[in-house]
Design an enzyme around this catalytic site. Structure first.
Site, PDB file in Angstrom:
ATOM      1  N   LYS A  62      -4.256   7.818   2.711  1.00  0.00           N
ATOM      2  CA  LYS A  62      -5.444   7.521   3.527  1.00  0.00           C
ATOM      3  C   LYS A  62      -5.308   8.180   4.908  1.00  0.00           C
ATOM      4  CE  LYS A  62      -7.971   5.228   0.646  1.00  0.00           C
ATOM      5  NZ  LYS A  62      -9.040   5.972  -0.053  1.00  0.00           N
ATOM      6  N   TYR A  70       0.813  -1.225   0.000  1.00  0.00           N
ATOM      7  CA  TYR A  70       0.000   0.000   0.000  1.00  0.00           C
ATOM      8  C   TYR A  70       0.842   1.269   0.000  1.00  0.00           C
ATOM      9  CZ  TYR A  70      -4.882   1.673   0.549  1.00  0.00           C
ATOM     10  OH  TYR A  70      -6.127   2.202   0.363  1.00  0.00           O
TER      11      TYR A  70
HETATM   12  N1  LIG Z   1     -11.042  -1.816  -2.875  1.00  0.00           N
HETATM   13  C1  LIG Z   1     -10.658  -1.784  -1.588  1.00  0.00           C
HETATM   14  O1  LIG Z   1     -10.149  -2.768  -1.024  1.00  0.00           O
HETATM   15  C2  LIG Z   1     -10.873  -0.521  -0.799  1.00  0.00           C
HETATM   16  C3  LIG Z   1     -10.899  -0.613   0.601  1.00  0.00           C
HETATM   17  C4  LIG Z   1     -11.091   0.555   1.334  1.00  0.00           C
HETATM   18  C5  LIG Z   1     -11.241   1.773   0.669  1.00  0.00           C
HETATM   19  N2  LIG Z   1     -11.207   1.815  -0.701  1.00  0.00           N
HETATM   20  C6  LIG Z   1     -11.380   3.110  -1.356  1.00  0.00           C
HETATM   21  O2  LIG Z   1     -12.606   3.121  -2.071  1.00  0.00           O
HETATM   22  C7  LIG Z   1     -12.540   4.160  -3.043  1.00  0.00           C
HETATM   23  C8  LIG Z   1     -13.093   3.629  -4.359  1.00  0.00           C
HETATM   24  O3  LIG Z   1     -12.199   2.665  -4.888  1.00  0.00           O
HETATM   25  P1  LIG Z   1     -12.659   1.243  -5.424  1.00  0.00           P
HETATM   26  O4  LIG Z   1     -11.873   0.240  -4.660  1.00  0.00           O
HETATM   27  O5  LIG Z   1     -14.131   1.144  -5.475  1.00  0.00           O
HETATM   28  O6  LIG Z   1     -12.028   1.217  -6.889  1.00  0.00           O
HETATM   29  P2  LIG Z   1     -12.537   1.731  -8.334  1.00  0.00           P
HETATM   30  O7  LIG Z   1     -11.390   1.515  -9.254  1.00  0.00           O
HETATM   31  O8  LIG Z   1     -13.823   1.115  -8.684  1.00  0.00           O
HETATM   32  O9  LIG Z   1     -12.773   3.296  -8.095  1.00  0.00           O
HETATM   33  C9  LIG Z   1     -11.733   4.259  -8.123  1.00  0.00           C
HETATM   34  C10 LIG Z   1     -12.308   5.461  -8.855  1.00  0.00           C
HETATM   35  O10 LIG Z   1     -11.408   6.573  -8.826  1.00  0.00           O
HETATM   36  C11 LIG Z   1     -11.646   7.285 -10.027  1.00  0.00           C
HETATM   37  N3  LIG Z   1     -10.572   8.249 -10.284  1.00  0.00           N
HETATM   38  C12 LIG Z   1      -9.226   8.029 -10.296  1.00  0.00           C
HETATM   39  N4  LIG Z   1      -8.590   9.174 -10.588  1.00  0.00           N
HETATM   40  C13 LIG Z   1      -9.551  10.139 -10.740  1.00  0.00           C
HETATM   41  C14 LIG Z   1      -9.530  11.517 -11.041  1.00  0.00           C
HETATM   42  N5  LIG Z   1      -8.376  12.197 -11.255  1.00  0.00           N
HETATM   43  N6  LIG Z   1     -10.704  12.193 -11.114  1.00  0.00           N
HETATM   44  C15 LIG Z   1     -11.879  11.551 -10.905  1.00  0.00           C
HETATM   45  N7  LIG Z   1     -11.975  10.240 -10.628  1.00  0.00           N
HETATM   46  C16 LIG Z   1     -10.807   9.545 -10.554  1.00  0.00           C
HETATM   47  C17 LIG Z   1     -11.750   6.197 -11.070  1.00  0.00           C
HETATM   48  O11 LIG Z   1     -12.376   6.676 -12.256  1.00  0.00           O
HETATM   49  C18 LIG Z   1     -12.610   5.181 -10.329  1.00  0.00           C
HETATM   50  O12 LIG Z   1     -13.974   5.437 -10.583  1.00  0.00           O
HETATM   51  C19 LIG Z   1     -11.102   4.619  -3.080  1.00  0.00           C
HETATM   52  O13 LIG Z   1     -10.961   5.775  -2.270  1.00  0.00           O
HETATM   53  C20 LIG Z   1     -10.370   3.462  -2.427  1.00  0.00           C
HETATM   54  O14 LIG Z   1      -9.129   3.828  -1.871  1.00  0.00           O
HETATM   55  C21 LIG Z   1     -11.055   0.694  -1.444  1.00  0.00           C
END
Ligand SMILES: NC(=O)c1ccc[n+]([C@@H]2O[C@H](COP(=O)([O-])OP(=O)(O)OC[C@H]3O[C@@H](n4cnc5c(N)ncnc54)[C@H](O)[C@@H]3O)[C@@H](O)[C@H]2O)c1
Length: 269
Positions: free
Chosen positions: A162, A155
Site C-alpha cells: 500500500k 498486514y
Molecule cells: N477490505 C478492507 O478493509 C480494505 C480497506 C482499504 C482498502 N482495501 C482495498 O480495496 C481493494 C479491494 O479489496 P476488497 O477489500 O474489496 O476485497 P475483494 O476480495 O472483494 O476484492 C479483491 C479483488 O482483487 C481481485 N484480484 C486478486 N488478484 C487479482 C489478479 N491477479 N488479477 C485481477 N484481479 C485480482 C479479486 O478477484 C477481487 O475481485 C484492495 O485494493 C484492498 O486492499 C480494502
C-alpha cells in the site's frame, strides 16, 4: 443531473457483493455511469454471479493484472465498445499467505514480488489503459488504499504494497496530469470483504477502529468508500490529483486511542 451522467467507467475487483468495487459499481450506476467490470480466471464465475446482481447488462471482461497481454486486450475491447474511457477504479490486491503472516523479515522475495505486482504495479498498467482511451477532456483513475503512513499490528507486506501504491499513484499523477488524467486514492477503514477476511487477525483492525475512530465506523458498510470514489471519478473533483482521501471515520487524524466510544445518552453531561 447525476454526478456521473454519461461517464464510461471500468471497474476492477468485483468478486462478491461485499467487494468495495461492487458498492462502487452500484453507486456509479445510480449516478448515471455506464460500467464494465473485470475479473480474472480464478474468480470469474463468482464475479459474473455478482455482476448479475447489478443488472443483466453489466459485462465482465477478463483481466489478470499480472498479464500485460490482458491489459492490451481490455484496451482494445473498450475502444471497440465505447471508443474511449472516462475513468477507472483499481480495486485489486493480493498477497500470498507468507507475506501476510508470520515473520516479516524472513519472507521469500517471490511472495512479496507477487504481492507488489498484483497490488501496486497493476495500478500503473491500468493508468496506461486510461491514458490510451481518455478523451482530450481527461479522465480519472482511483485506487483503494489502506493508510500506509505507519506500521499496523497486522498486514505485513500488504502494508508495504500500500505504501508502494501511494507512491505509484503520485507518479501517475505527475506523468498523466498534462493529459488531464487525475490519479487519486481513497484510504478506507477496515471492511469485511473476502480479501480482508484472508488477513490473519483482521479483527485487530476493526477493534482498533471501535476505540480509535471519532465517528462510528461500520466494517460491513462499504458505501461511504464507494461514494467517495464516485466523487473522485466525477468532474466535481476536477482540480484534485495525487491525493489520498481518507474515508475511515476520522481514525487517521487521531494521535492515540480514544477509549470506548461515547455513550450518546450521557455525552455532554
Ligand atoms: N477490505 C478492507 O478493509 C480494505 C480497506 C482499504 C482498502 N482495501 C482495498 O480495496 C481493494 C479491494 O479489496 P476488497 O477489500 O474489496 O476485497 P475483494 O476480495 O472483494 O476484492 C479483491 C479483488 O482483487 C481481485 N484480484 C486478486 N488478484 C487479482 C489478479 N491477479 N488479477 C485481477 N484481479 C485480482 C479479486 O478477484 C477481487 O475481485 C484492495 O485494493 C484492498 O486492499 C480494502
Amino acid at each position: 443531473m447525476n454526478l456521473l451522467d454519461g461517464k464510461r467507467l471500468l471497474i476492477t475487483g468485483v468478486v462478491t457483493p461485499d467487494s468495495i468495487a461492487y458498492a462502487t459499481a452500484a453507486a456509479a450506476r445510480r449516478q448515471g455511469a455506464m460500467i464494465v467490470l473485470t475479473s480474472f480466471e480464478r474468480d470469474r464465475e463468482r464475479a459474473s454471479e455478482t455482476a448479475a446482481l447489478l443488472g443483466d447488462d453489466v459485462d465482465v471482461l477478463d483481466l489478470d493484472v499480472t498479464e500485460p497481454d490482458h491489459f492490451r486486450r481490455v484496451t482494445d475491447q473498450l475502444r471497440e465498445r465505447w471508443g474511449g474511457l472516462d475513468g477507472a477504479l483499481h480495486a485489486v490486491a493480493f498477497a500470498p499467505r507468507p507475506a501476510l503472516a508470520g515473520s516479516f523479515v524472513d519472507v521469500d522475495p517471490a511472495a512479496t514480488q507477487h504481492a507488489f505486482n498484483v497490488s501496486a504495479h497493476s495500478y500503473a498498467s491500468l493508468a496506461s489503459v486510461l491514458a490510451q482511451l481518455a478523451p482530450t477532456s481527461g479522465g480519472s483513475l482511483v485506487g483503494l488504499d489502506f493508510d500506509a503512513s505507519a506500521a499496523w499490528p497486522v498486514y505485513n507486506w500488504m502494508g508495504v504494497c500500500k505504501a508502494a501504491l501511494e507512491a505509484v499513484s503520485r507518479y501517475v499523477a505527475r506523468d498523466l496530469g498534462r493529459a488531464g488524467i487525475r490519479s487519486n486514492l481513497v484510504a478506507g477503514g477496515p471492511l469485511h470483504t473476502r480479501a480482508a477476511n484472508g488477513i490473519p487477525d483482521f479483527e485487530t483492525l476493526t477493534s482498533a477502529w471501535t476505540g480509535g475512530s471519532p465517528m462510528r465506523w461500520d466494517p460491513h458498510d462499504a458505501t461511504p468508500v464507494a461514494d467517495a470514489v464516485c466523487f473522485l471519478l466525477s468532474d466535481l473533483a476536477r482540480g484534485i490529483t495525487g491525493e489520498i482521501l481518507h474515508v475511515d471515520g476520522g481514525y487517521h487524524a487521531m494521535a492515540a486511542p480514544l477509549g470506548r466510544p461515547a455513550d450518546p445518552a450521557t455525552a455532554g453531561t
